[in-house]
Design an enzyme around this catalytic site. Structure first.
Site, mmCIF file in Angstrom:
data_model
loop_
_atom_site.group_PDB
_atom_site.id
_atom_site.type_symbol
_atom_site.label_atom_id
_atom_site.label_comp_id
_atom_site.label_asym_id
_atom_site.label_seq_id
_atom_site.Cartn_x
_atom_site.Cartn_y
_atom_site.Cartn_z
ATOM 1 N N HIS A 139 -4.467 -0.809 5.825
ATOM 2 C CA HIS A 139 -4.004 -0.055 7.002
ATOM 3 C C HIS A 139 -4.931 -0.175 8.208
ATOM 4 O O HIS A 139 -5.492 0.812 8.673
ATOM 5 C CB HIS A 139 -3.751 1.420 6.665
ATOM 6 C CG HIS A 139 -4.763 2.109 5.786
ATOM 7 N ND1 HIS A 139 -6.114 2.033 6.023
ATOM 8 C CD2 HIS A 139 -4.611 2.878 4.681
ATOM 9 C CE1 HIS A 139 -6.733 2.737 5.099
ATOM 10 N NE2 HIS A 139 -5.856 3.245 4.278
ATOM 11 N N HIS A 176 -10.419 0.846 1.880
ATOM 12 C CA HIS A 176 -10.223 1.845 2.944
ATOM 13 C C HIS A 176 -11.425 1.711 3.866
ATOM 14 O O HIS A 176 -12.518 2.161 3.543
ATOM 15 C CB HIS A 176 -10.113 3.259 2.372
ATOM 16 C CG HIS A 176 -9.834 4.286 3.431
ATOM 17 N ND1 HIS A 176 -8.643 4.944 3.540
ATOM 18 C CD2 HIS A 176 -10.599 4.724 4.466
ATOM 19 C CE1 HIS A 176 -8.678 5.756 4.589
ATOM 20 N NE2 HIS A 176 -9.860 5.649 5.165
ATOM 21 N N LYS A 209 -9.151 -0.402 -5.817
ATOM 22 C CA LYS A 209 -9.209 0.250 -4.509
ATOM 23 C C LYS A 209 -10.593 0.839 -4.262
ATOM 24 O O LYS A 209 -11.108 1.597 -5.085
ATOM 25 C CB LYS A 209 -8.158 1.362 -4.452
ATOM 26 C CG LYS A 209 -8.140 2.148 -3.147
ATOM 27 C CD LYS A 209 -7.629 1.315 -1.984
ATOM 28 C CE LYS A 209 -7.845 2.028 -0.649
ATOM 29 N NZ LYS A 209 -6.654 2.621 -0.118
ATOM 30 N N ALA A 269 -3.826 14.549 5.654
ATOM 31 C CA ALA A 269 -3.559 13.302 6.374
ATOM 32 C C ALA A 269 -2.493 12.507 5.634
ATOM 33 O O ALA A 269 -2.578 12.342 4.420
ATOM 34 C CB ALA A 269 -4.838 12.484 6.466
ATOM 35 N N ASN A 320 -5.229 7.246 -5.911
ATOM 36 C CA ASN A 320 -5.958 8.467 -5.539
ATOM 37 C C ASN A 320 -5.244 9.740 -5.978
ATOM 38 O O ASN A 320 -4.953 10.633 -5.187
ATOM 39 C CB ASN A 320 -6.270 8.499 -4.026
ATOM 40 C CG ASN A 320 -5.027 8.527 -3.143
ATOM 41 O OD1 ASN A 320 -3.976 8.029 -3.532
ATOM 42 N ND2 ASN A 320 -5.142 9.117 -1.967
ATOM 43 N N LEU A 349 -4.800 9.014 8.080
ATOM 44 C CA LEU A 349 -6.085 8.309 8.130
ATOM 45 C C LEU A 349 -5.883 6.871 7.690
ATOM 46 O O LEU A 349 -5.159 6.652 6.720
ATOM 47 C CB LEU A 349 -7.105 9.010 7.224
ATOM 48 C CG LEU A 349 -7.591 10.360 7.774
ATOM 49 C CD1 LEU A 349 -8.428 11.096 6.738
ATOM 50 C CD2 LEU A 349 -8.382 10.168 9.067
ATOM 51 N N HIS A 382 1.578 5.371 -1.685
ATOM 52 C CA HIS A 382 1.207 6.559 -2.468
ATOM 53 C C HIS A 382 2.465 7.157 -3.071
ATOM 54 O O HIS A 382 3.379 7.549 -2.335
ATOM 55 C CB HIS A 382 0.537 7.605 -1.572
ATOM 56 C CG HIS A 382 -0.717 7.103 -0.938
ATOM 57 N ND1 HIS A 382 -1.957 7.234 -1.538
ATOM 58 C CD2 HIS A 382 -0.930 6.432 0.214
ATOM 59 C CE1 HIS A 382 -2.878 6.678 -0.750
ATOM 60 N NE2 HIS A 382 -2.285 6.173 0.308
ATOM 61 N N LEU A 383 2.506 7.207 -4.403
ATOM 62 C CA LEU A 383 3.665 7.814 -5.069
ATOM 63 C C LEU A 383 3.346 9.176 -5.666
ATOM 64 O O LEU A 383 4.260 9.889 -6.082
ATOM 65 C CB LEU A 383 4.198 6.891 -6.176
ATOM 66 C CG LEU A 383 4.961 5.642 -5.741
ATOM 67 C CD1 LEU A 383 5.384 4.824 -6.960
ATOM 68 C CD2 LEU A 383 6.179 5.994 -4.894
ATOM 69 N N ARG A 384 2.056 9.514 -5.751
ATOM 70 C CA ARG A 384 1.638 10.805 -6.344
ATOM 71 C C ARG A 384 2.088 10.913 -7.802
ATOM 72 O O ARG A 384 2.282 9.918 -8.475
ATOM 73 C CB ARG A 384 2.158 12.003 -5.530
ATOM 74 C CG ARG A 384 2.057 11.882 -4.012
ATOM 75 C CD ARG A 384 0.651 11.726 -3.522
ATOM 76 N NE ARG A 384 0.589 11.870 -2.067
ATOM 77 C CZ ARG A 384 -0.406 11.406 -1.313
ATOM 78 N NH1 ARG A 384 -1.413 10.755 -1.848
ATOM 79 N NH2 ARG A 384 -0.407 11.580 -0.017
ATOM 80 N N ASP A 429 1.545 2.540 3.540
ATOM 81 C CA ASP A 429 0.700 3.720 3.376
ATOM 82 C C ASP A 429 1.554 4.986 3.445
ATOM 83 O O ASP A 429 1.095 6.034 3.905
ATOM 84 C CB ASP A 429 -0.423 3.755 4.434
ATOM 85 C CG ASP A 429 -1.505 4.775 4.098
ATOM 86 O OD1 ASP A 429 -1.576 5.210 2.932
ATOM 87 O OD2 ASP A 429 -2.266 5.134 5.009
ATOM 88 N N HIS A 456 0.875 -1.200 0.000
ATOM 89 C CA HIS A 456 0.000 0.000 0.000
ATOM 90 C C HIS A 456 0.898 1.231 0.000
ATOM 91 O O HIS A 456 1.503 1.570 1.016
ATOM 92 C CB HIS A 456 -0.899 0.002 1.242
ATOM 93 C CG HIS A 456 -1.847 1.172 1.297
ATOM 94 N ND1 HIS A 456 -3.198 1.019 1.497
ATOM 95 C CD2 HIS A 456 -1.648 2.508 1.182
ATOM 96 C CE1 HIS A 456 -3.783 2.204 1.504
ATOM 97 N NE2 HIS A 456 -2.859 3.127 1.320
ATOM 98 N N HIS A 474 3.043 14.389 1.668
ATOM 99 C CA HIS A 474 2.419 15.690 1.403
ATOM 100 C C HIS A 474 3.504 16.726 1.651
ATOM 101 O O HIS A 474 4.339 16.552 2.551
ATOM 102 C CB HIS A 474 1.261 15.972 2.374
ATOM 103 C CG HIS A 474 0.078 15.083 2.180
ATOM 104 N ND1 HIS A 474 -0.888 15.324 1.233
ATOM 105 C CD2 HIS A 474 -0.302 13.947 2.811
ATOM 106 C CE1 HIS A 474 -1.820 14.374 1.303
ATOM 107 N NE2 HIS A 474 -1.483 13.529 2.247
HETATM 108 C C1 NCD Z 1 -3.528 8.931 2.231
HETATM 109 C C2 NCD Z 1 -3.122 9.993 1.207
HETATM 110 O O1 NCD Z 1 -2.582 11.028 1.618
HETATM 111 O O2 NCD Z 1 -3.309 9.783 0.018
HETATM 112 N N1 NCD Z 1 -3.525 9.548 3.524
HETATM 113 C C3 NCD Z 1 -3.393 8.914 4.709
HETATM 114 O O3 NCD Z 1 -3.523 9.564 5.759
HETATM 115 N N2 NCD Z 1 -3.136 7.626 4.775
HETATM 116 C C4 NCD Z 1 -4.837 8.362 1.872
HETATM 117 C C5 NCD Z 1 -5.191 7.110 2.627
HETATM 118 O O4 NCD Z 1 -4.574 6.068 2.444
HETATM 119 O O5 NCD Z 1 -6.126 7.175 3.431
HETATM 120 ZN ZN ZN Z 2 -3.152 5.107 1.759
#
Ligand code: NCD
Ligand code: ZN
Length: 344
Positions: free
Chosen positions: A174, A136, A99, A263, A41, A219, A15-17, A247, A13, A251
């Site tokens: 998560h 989620h 997802k 988050a 996302n 989150l 996030h690479l943006r 996760d 899990h 940011h």
């Molecule tokens: C994640 C995100 O920033 O994309 N944020 C987080 O707090 N984990 C989204 C997610 O996995 O809920």
């Molecule tokens: Zn996530």
């Protein structure tokens, strides 16, 4: 034990943006991990097979020369998802999962699902073709306390959904509660759960005691100590229902340090060091490989990585407090304890 060698880990899990952020964070994960399930996302979200293919190409282009890292793509489930497009992307090997975000549950989840009956045909199709759903698991109802959202989701949404579609394979993403740990153990091969690095380390005091600490806000939000201990017990148990999904959610500092901060904890850089420390504290170093490198591939029907990763124990290791992106800094998760295990 001063040195351990495990199969190269995967992150189930991540996030690479995109853009400048992607360029800065992709190398952080590729340094230690063989594969990662890439969260869809983005803004706008990755909803079609074509979008997933284009995103995969952008990720590959952001990797350092010679990196041995494979992004495993996902689609973002919406009420308009086309089951045939999804099935094609899965059959082509392009996507490994879909997802599910309840609309409004977290960062960039506005296009998520409001009415679960509307996605029933897609869920049936996923069950039929063996495409897992990463969930989620939080309800978003205003009357449910944020600390109860995961437990209520299991009762009100997840369990009924799984009973209606028993062949659908599900990953509870998560998990942060004892209820999540307990429920994940009930589903046999059809159910798994990812656990993040930071939820093994912090409870909700980290966010709120001694001043508000935005870098510990993610989150699902970290819960009471008893829940953290349940997550630790699950991760270090050797039970293959539980596997690593960091996760890691970068940011920019300016977005975190704001009156309405985003988050997410960014843990890609020091995750393996933190995990070794955690597993050693719990006398479970021999279970680290299962959690980080074996249980995830088993759930997804993939072979474990052939390559290995060695961690060596020594004097306290330090990591950069932030990484730089072309748009500003991203703070690296501070585990608030000395780390002694270094990836060699
Ligand atoms: C994640 C995100 O920033 O994309 N944020 C987080 O707090 N984990 C989204 C997610 O996995 O809920
Ligand atoms: Zn996530």
């Amino acid at each position: 034990m001063q040195q351990i060698t495990i199969r190269r880990p995967d992150d189930w899990h991540l996030h690479l943006r995109d853009g400048a952020m992607l360029n800065a964070v992709a190398p952080e994960t590729a340094r230690h991990f063989g594969r990662a399930i890439i969260m869809p996302n983005l803004v706008p979200p990755v909803v079609t097979g074509d979008q997933a293919a284009a995103y995969r190409d952008r990720i590959l282009a952001a990797l350092p020369e010679g990196a041995e890292f494979e992004p495993l793509m996902t689609l973002y489930l919406t009420e308009d998802t086309d089951p045939d497009d999804l099935a094609r992307a899965h059959a082509d090997g392009l996507i490994k999962a879909v997802k599910l975000y309840p609309a409004g549950a977290t960062t960039n989840s506005a296009s998520g699902v409001r009415d679960f009956d509307k996605v029933r045909p897609v869920l049936e199709k996923m069950a039929e073709i063996g495409c897992p759903m990463c969930v989620h698991g939080e309800v978003v109802d205003d009357d449910i306390d944020i600390f109860d959202r995961e437990a209520v989701f299991i009762d009100r949404v997840l369990d009924p959904l799984r009973q209606k579609t028993p062949d659908l394979r599900v990953v509870m993403e998560h998990i942060t509660t004892k209820q999540g740990v307990d429920y994940a153990a009930t589903g046999g091969d059809a159910l798994g759960a990812t656990i993040t690095t930071h939820h093994l380390v912090i409870n909700r005091n980290a966010i709120l005691v001694g001043g508000i600490k935005p870098h510990y806000y993610c989150l699902p939000v970290a819960k009471r100590e008893e829940h953290r201990l349940a997550l630790r017990a699950a991760a270090t148990s050797g039970d293959s229902s539980y596997f690593l999904g960091t996760d890691s959610a970068p940011h920019l500092d300016e977005a975190k340090l704001s009156p309405c901060g985003c988050a997410g904890c960014f843990t890609a850089t020091n995750t393996m060091s933190i995990l070794a420390e955690v597993f050693e504290q719990d006398n479970a170093l021999d279970k680290l490989e299962g959690f980080a490198s074996l249980h995830g591939p088993k759930f997804y029907g993939l072979a474990a990585n052939e390559a290995t990763l060695t961690l060596t124990k020594g004097d306290a290791v330090s990591y950069p407090t932030e990484i730089k992106t072309a748009e500003g800094p991203v703070t690296v998760f501070d585990p608030m304890m000395p780390l002694h295990w270094q990836v060699s």
